[in-house]
Design an enzyme around this catalytic site. Structure first.
Site, mmCIF file in Angstrom:
data_model
loop_
_atom_site.group_PDB
_atom_site.id
_atom_site.type_symbol
_atom_site.label_atom_id
_atom_site.label_comp_id
_atom_site.label_asym_id
_atom_site.label_seq_id
_atom_site.Cartn_x
_atom_site.Cartn_y
_atom_site.Cartn_z
ATOM 1 N N ASP A 37 -2.900 0.537 7.091
ATOM 2 C CA ASP A 37 -3.718 0.060 5.977
ATOM 3 C C ASP A 37 -3.316 -1.354 5.560
ATOM 4 O O ASP A 37 -4.172 -2.187 5.267
ATOM 5 C CB ASP A 37 -3.593 1.013 4.785
ATOM 6 C CG ASP A 37 -4.379 2.300 4.989
ATOM 7 O OD1 ASP A 37 -5.121 2.388 5.988
ATOM 8 O OD2 ASP A 37 -4.250 3.217 4.161
ATOM 9 N N HIS A 57 -4.569 5.643 5.316
ATOM 10 C CA HIS A 57 -3.557 6.291 4.484
ATOM 11 C C HIS A 57 -2.200 6.377 5.184
ATOM 12 O O HIS A 57 -1.472 7.347 5.021
ATOM 13 C CB HIS A 57 -3.997 7.697 4.043
ATOM 14 C CG HIS A 57 -5.191 7.687 3.153
ATOM 15 N ND1 HIS A 57 -5.169 7.210 1.870
ATOM 16 C CD2 HIS A 57 -6.469 8.068 3.389
ATOM 17 C CE1 HIS A 57 -6.367 7.317 1.342
ATOM 18 N NE2 HIS A 57 -7.174 7.825 2.239
ATOM 19 N N ASP A 107 0.850 -1.192 0.000
ATOM 20 C CA ASP A 107 0.000 0.000 0.000
ATOM 21 C C ASP A 107 0.889 1.246 0.000
ATOM 22 O O ASP A 107 1.412 1.652 1.029
ATOM 23 C CB ASP A 107 -0.914 0.008 1.223
ATOM 24 C CG ASP A 107 -1.931 1.126 1.170
ATOM 25 O OD1 ASP A 107 -2.912 0.995 0.423
ATOM 26 O OD2 ASP A 107 -1.738 2.131 1.866
ATOM 27 N N ASP A 129 -1.973 1.294 -7.180
ATOM 28 C CA ASP A 129 -0.588 1.126 -6.760
ATOM 29 C C ASP A 129 0.298 0.536 -7.856
ATOM 30 O O ASP A 129 1.385 1.057 -8.140
ATOM 31 C CB ASP A 129 -0.509 0.234 -5.508
ATOM 32 C CG ASP A 129 -1.254 0.820 -4.329
ATOM 33 O OD1 ASP A 129 -0.621 1.449 -3.467
ATOM 34 O OD2 ASP A 129 -2.490 0.655 -4.268
ATOM 35 N N GLU A 166 2.141 5.167 -0.244
ATOM 36 C CA GLU A 166 1.730 6.556 -0.032
ATOM 37 C C GLU A 166 2.555 7.399 -0.996
ATOM 38 O O GLU A 166 3.726 7.085 -1.263
ATOM 39 C CB GLU A 166 1.962 6.997 1.408
ATOM 40 C CG GLU A 166 1.123 6.245 2.428
ATOM 41 C CD GLU A 166 -0.372 6.344 2.199
ATOM 42 O OE1 GLU A 166 -0.817 7.342 1.604
ATOM 43 O OE2 GLU A 166 -1.092 5.415 2.592
#
Length: 270
Positions: free
Chosen positions: A245, A229, A72, A171, A74
């Site tokens: 997450d 997030h 995940d 992603d 950012e």
């Protein structure tokens, strides 16, 4: 001697499974969506001398993969959106496909180069502050570290089946290949196939999770723990024990597996 040993091990495993079926009776193949049932099954097996690993074999249906790699990202962001976006947090959880437990973690922050200064909007959304990315490795260096970690974990062995899992297609369909193209970097083949958890959830539950993890947790009666997030949950705004997450994704996967869901690749071949 190897072949006889393997045959003996296989026979012993079959014997254990046969015993487990007798212990659990007709309930062995009942849906495991109810945690109380799984707990009762595990206790029942333990009472007859079975260990936790045996209980896990009975509780989960066989998956197609040895490992699931929960990822995940950012990335830099603002309103209106900045271009190009750059990955600033790169987390991976290695999930055992048999037990659905987390076995290993990869986590690195990444220094953005096109827009090196994080916006207030980005910090508010992700919990990542400027000091976390300043002086950190570039994306190229982080990708090299990922490859080293994959090798160390045995994930590059051709006999080991693994696949990435993301909450959406962004992603690995948009963010990573887009930034790699911008920087002139190759994308490793293992990043080119993945499971979109939103699609898997919709297949299992019959409805689309419009609000992503929040809807999936709600639909499965799971508590969303930690700050959304945040890839790994190591922000200065968070306590170390808080789940992120990635861990929410892993928890949702484990719950669906308990219910008998078999995860399959959802991405189309590149």
């Amino acid at each position: 001697m190897l072949a006889p040993l393997q045959t003996g091990a296989a026979r012993f495993s079959s014997y254990l499974l046969s015993r487990a079926r007798k212990v659990l009776g007709s309930h062995l193949f009942s849906p495991c969506g109810v945690p109380e049932f799984c707990s009762i099954s595990t206790r029942k097996l333990a009472a007859h001398g079975f260990g936790a690993s045996m209980a896990a074999m009975v509780s989960f249906p066989p998956q197609r993969y040895h490992y699931f790699l929960v990822l995940d990202f950012e990335a830099t962001c603002d309103k209106p959106q900045i271009h190009p976006q750059e990955i600033i947090e790169f987390p991976i959880l290695k999930l055992n496909g048999r037990t659905m437990e987390i076995e290993s973690t990869f986590h690195m922050y990444v220094q953005p180069v096109v827009h090196p200064q994080l916006t207030p909007f980005c910090t508010e959304l992700t919990g990542i502050i400027q000091a976390m990315v300043d002086g950190q490795p570039s994306l190229q260096q982080v990708l090299e570290r990922v490859d080293e970690w994959m090798a160390k974990e045995g994930l590059l062995d051709p006999n080991v089946k693994s696949i990435f899992v993301t909450c959406g297609d962004w992603d690995l369909k948009v963010m990573l290949p887009g930034q790699c193209q911008y920087l002139g970097l190759p994308v490793a083949d293992y990043f080119k196939q993945w499971i979109n958890l939103k699609k898997a959830y919709s297949f299992a539950m019959g409805c689309w999770p419009k609000n992503g993890l929040l809807d999936m947790n709600k639909g499965l009666s799971l508590q969303h723990i930690g700050r959304p997030h945040s890839g790994i949950g190591q922000s200065l705004h968070m306590s170390p024990w808080q789940l992120d997450d990635c861990k929410n994704i892993a928890n949702i996967m484990k719950t669906l597996a308990y219910r008998g869901f078999i995860f399959k690749q959802t991405s189309k071949p590149f």
